[in-house]
Design a protein around this motif. Sequence first.
Motif, PDB file in Angstrom:
ATOM      1  N   ASN A  42      69.851  56.664  36.173  1.00  0.00           N
ATOM      2  CA  ASN A  42      68.792  56.650  35.603  1.00  0.00           C
ATOM      3  C   ASN A  42      67.724  56.806  36.485  1.00  0.00           C
ATOM      4  O   ASN A  42      67.709  56.141  37.495  1.00  0.00           O
ATOM      5  N   SER A  65      74.925  45.151  29.532  1.00  0.00           N
ATOM      6  CA  SER A  65      73.625  45.274  28.784  1.00  0.00           C
ATOM      7  C   SER A  65      73.523  46.501  28.120  1.00  0.00           C
ATOM      8  O   SER A  65      72.651  46.738  27.371  1.00  0.00           O
ATOM      9  N   LYS A  66      74.627  47.399  28.364  1.00  0.00           N
ATOM     10  CA  LYS A  66      74.201  48.802  27.746  1.00  0.00           C
ATOM     11  C   LYS A  66      75.385  48.878  26.372  1.00  0.00           C
ATOM     12  O   LYS A  66      75.015  48.481  25.481  1.00  0.00           O
ATOM     13  N   THR A  80      77.762  46.617  33.832  1.00  0.00           N
ATOM     14  CA  THR A  80      76.997  45.654  33.083  1.00  0.00           C
ATOM     15  C   THR A  80      77.232  45.578  31.585  1.00  0.00           C
ATOM     16  O   THR A  80      77.908  46.360  31.092  1.00  0.00           O
ATOM     17  N   SER A 106      73.333  43.230  36.205  1.00  0.00           N
ATOM     18  CA  SER A 106      73.765  44.001  37.585  1.00  0.00           C
ATOM     19  C   SER A 106      72.585  43.654  38.726  1.00  0.00           C
ATOM     20  O   SER A 106      72.670  43.888  39.890  1.00  0.00           O
ATOM     21  N   SER A 107      71.452  43.583  37.856  1.00  0.00           N
ATOM     22  CA  SER A 107      70.233  43.396  38.770  1.00  0.00           C
ATOM     23  C   SER A 107      70.512  42.407  39.898  1.00  0.00           C
ATOM     24  O   SER A 107      69.907  42.671  40.893  1.00  0.00           O
ATOM     25  N   ARG A 123      71.808  38.734  29.624  1.00  0.00           N
ATOM     26  CA  ARG A 123      71.831  38.917  31.257  1.00  0.00           C
ATOM     27  C   ARG A 123      73.085  38.775  31.989  1.00  0.00           C
ATOM     28  O   ARG A 123      73.334  37.565  32.518  1.00  0.00           O
ATOM     29  N   TYR A 146      75.971  53.200  32.962  1.00  0.00           N
ATOM     30  CA  TYR A 146      76.080  54.123  31.872  1.00  0.00           C
ATOM     31  C   TYR A 146      77.466  54.876  31.735  1.00  0.00           C
ATOM     32  O   TYR A 146      77.783  55.814  30.862  1.00  0.00           O
ATOM     33  N   ASP A 205      76.394  52.154  41.068  1.00  0.00           N
ATOM     34  CA  ASP A 205      76.002  51.553  39.911  1.00  0.00           C
ATOM     35  C   ASP A 205      76.531  52.361  38.670  1.00  0.00           C
ATOM     36  O   ASP A 205      75.930  53.258  38.516  1.00  0.00           O
TER      37      ASP A 205
HETATM   38  C1  LIG Z   1      70.047  49.390  32.775  1.00  0.00           C
HETATM   39  C2  LIG Z   1      70.626  49.417  34.048  1.00  0.00           C
HETATM   40  C3  LIG Z   1      71.437  48.483  34.694  1.00  0.00           C
HETATM   41  C4  LIG Z   1      71.675  47.067  33.811  1.00  0.00           C
HETATM   42  O1  LIG Z   1      70.862  46.164  34.497  1.00  0.00           O
HETATM   43  P1  LIG Z   1      71.298  44.584  34.014  1.00  0.00           P
HETATM   44  O2  LIG Z   1      70.625  43.690  35.176  1.00  0.00           O
HETATM   45  O3  LIG Z   1      72.724  44.289  34.136  1.00  0.00           O
HETATM   46  O4  LIG Z   1      70.595  44.452  32.751  1.00  0.00           O
HETATM   47  C5  LIG Z   1      71.910  48.679  35.812  1.00  0.00           C
HETATM   48  N1  LIG Z   1      71.637  49.805  36.603  1.00  0.00           N
HETATM   49  C6  LIG Z   1      71.020  50.794  35.999  1.00  0.00           C
HETATM   50  C7  LIG Z   1      70.892  51.998  36.704  1.00  0.00           C
HETATM   51  C8  LIG Z   1      70.399  50.599  34.830  1.00  0.00           C
HETATM   52  O5  LIG Z   1      69.793  51.504  34.248  1.00  0.00           O
END
Ligand SMILES: *Cc1c(COP(=O)(O)O)cnc(C)c1O
Length: 376
Positions: free
Chosen positions: A167, A226-227, A224, A95-96, A235, A197, A194
């Motif tokens: 977050n 990632s979680k 994402t 998502s970054s 990524r 979570y 976003d």
């Molecule tokens: C962990 C997190 C992400 C994930 O970012 P990626 O680039 O997909 O790993 C996105 N937004 C928030 C608020 C997060 O804490």
Amino acid sequence: MTRTIEELIPDYIRGLPVYVPGRPIEEVERELKIHAVKLASNENPLGPSPRAVEAASLALGNAHRYPDGGTHLLREALARRTGVSTEEIFVGLGSSEIIDLASRVLLRAGLEGMTSHGSYPPFSVAIRASGAELVLVPQRHFAFDLEAMGKAITPKTGVIYLANPNNPTGTAFGAEELDEFLEGVPDGVLVVLDEAYIHYAPSLNRRKSEESYRRRRNLLILRTFSKVYGLAGMRIGFAIGRAELLSAMNRLKTPFNTSGLAQAGALAALDDREHVTRCIATNAIERKRLSAGLSGLGLRPVPSETNFIFMEVGPEAKGICDELLQLGVIVRPLGWMGFPEALRISIGTAEENDKCLAAMAEILTKRAGKGELAAR
Ligand SMILES: *Cc1c(COP(=O)(O)O)cnc(C)c1O
């Protein structure tokens, strides 16, 4: 001409804060010569979906080929699941990348980007890197103050970033609150929502924000892998949003932003409902246990809708994080996120959480003995 290359760097980039990642386990173990657990980056303690690992391993055999730059298979699967068209799905390098692209496409000097104090630092970085002005609205009770954010909208506002759940504070707002907020946002302002979570939030339902999107297309929803899917190292993440916006982001992204391994892994992880269900259930059990354990030590964790726990511990927050590190527990001090008196602990496996609780108990006992910190 006597200009240097450094002089070409604009002030708004020179002044950007550097992202502070959680410290890698290997680095801490090498330095302190102890076994360490990492509860600092909200990673999935149960690991990646085994099906994702298998799919990515198979894709490795095609590593000499460029990946599908259009991420067709994954976009089709995501469109089916979320009830939108494939043109309304954008797959990013986490998502970054999408957080950054939204600002790069829509903002520039003379415009404003908005987010909340005490939210995810990459939002502010994306806004500032575009040359636009950053507007930070204070929080209420460690949560987004949507009412105040609505009032802070001006004709110059281009993009508003929200994280739900947030977050680093772990709080969430409900679907009704979101809809009420969206009502007051002009059509010409993009709201980036976003939901990294979202799976962990007992009070939220993923379908709801998709319904909000169907009504208000100035919403860009970020998810994402990632979680809960456990693929942070791969990524890959995605967005749901209007086709015109995603098409502009497509022009700006690097040609092959996500690898073939990541695409294959993500596609398989999506179908591994068993793994997702197990990760959500384990997190819920451990969240309850870790929160209760910390409360039992006299600490005051903020009720969490995520896979981490946020709490204010006083001016000694950084010192406590350092001492936890010495005992082999890596957690995150939050001064750089705007909370100098707070820390964030990612929820780990039962064993990791036990180690964290034992270390915290040892530190608090020692400090209480020295009279440095009255247990709260
Ligand atoms: C962990 C997190 C992400 C994930 O970012 P990626 O680039 O997909 O790993 C996105 N937004 C928030 C608020 C997060 O804490």
